[in-house]
Scaffold this motif. Structure first.
Motif, PDB file in Angstrom:
ATOM      1  N   PRO A   1       2.321  -2.620 -12.325  1.00  0.00           N
ATOM      2  CA  PRO A   1       3.281  -2.284 -11.695  1.00  0.00           C
ATOM      3  C   PRO A   1       3.165  -1.912 -10.404  1.00  0.00           C
ATOM      4  O   PRO A   1       2.633  -1.446  -9.016  1.00  0.00           O
ATOM      5  N   ALA A   2       4.792  -1.860  -9.591  1.00  0.00           N
ATOM      6  CA  ALA A   2       5.668  -2.084  -8.069  1.00  0.00           C
ATOM      7  C   ALA A   2       4.850  -0.687  -7.712  1.00  0.00           C
ATOM      8  O   ALA A   2       4.450   0.541  -8.208  1.00  0.00           O
TER       9      ALA A   2
ATOM     10  N   ALA B   1       5.604  -5.106  -7.952  1.00  0.00           N
ATOM     11  CA  ALA B   1       4.634  -5.791  -9.235  1.00  0.00           C
ATOM     12  C   ALA B   1       4.149  -7.096  -9.525  1.00  0.00           C
ATOM     13  O   ALA B   1       4.749  -7.738  -8.612  1.00  0.00           O
TER      14      ALA B   1
END
Length: 191
Positions: free
Chosen positions: A122-123, A129
């Motif tokens: 995930p970012a 991301a």
């Protein structure tokens, strides 16, 4: 044997007797209504004995396309319970990085397929991301792989030198959806 209206196949080219037997055995598993992981495992057991059999697919169901891998829908249950598809690959052809709409079982019928499985990172505040390659797998003829979302992000291709054919069973009606792909990932990957 005449199929009932519930199990009548959509308009499709002629099939071999072995393929008809495989479809019946897949139906027996899927109609049990078991959890996706269990269903995928049992479907894999049903596909395995047919992989590599010369009397499974017709020449038409093994046809290639020089521009991209080719999908042949072999069977789709009218109630949407499952689809059976042959993907036919020339050397160098591959999918995009993607995930699926449902559980899936893949069996390599001819040749070799290379699969890279990814994990979504995930970012964060510091980085966007991205996908991290988690595993590279070479699947020779006779290999069976099953999975259920989530965690099914991968890319598959034919490393060559000859044609590759794989059978895919999806817990969805691919003839209506057009594909089993839920999402294509256009994210940076670490390989």
């Amino acid at each position: 044997m005449t199929p009932t209206s519930r199990h009548a196949a959509a308009t499709a080219p002629p099939r071999t007797r072995r393929l008809d037997l495989l479809v019946t055995s897949l139906r027996d598993v899927v109609d049990r209504g078991l959890p996706p992981d269990t269903t995928a495992h049992l479907v894999g057991e049903r596909i395995a004995p047919h992989l590599g059999a010369t009397d499974l697919l017709t020449d038409r169901q093994c046809a290639t396309d020089p521009t991209s891998y080719r999908q042949h829908v072999l069977h789709a249950e009218p109630d949407g319970g499952f689809s059976l598809v042959a993907l036919v690959w020339l050397p160098g052809q591959r999918t995009s990085v993607h995930d699926h709409v449902s559980w899936c079982v893949t069996g390599v019928h001819e040749g070799v397929e290379h699969e890279t499985r990814y994990r979504l990172v995930p970012a964060t505040d510091d980085s966007p991301a991205r996908l991290r390659a988690a595993e590279d797998v070479v699947n020779p003829t006779g290999s069976v792989v099953g999975f259920a979302p989530p965690g099914d992000i991968h890319r598959v291709g034919n490393p060559g030198p000859g044609r590759a054919i794989s059978l895919h069973v999806y817990g969805a009606d691919v003839s209506r959806l057009g594909s089993s792909i839920r999402r294509i990932y256009d994210l940076p990957t670490d390989r």
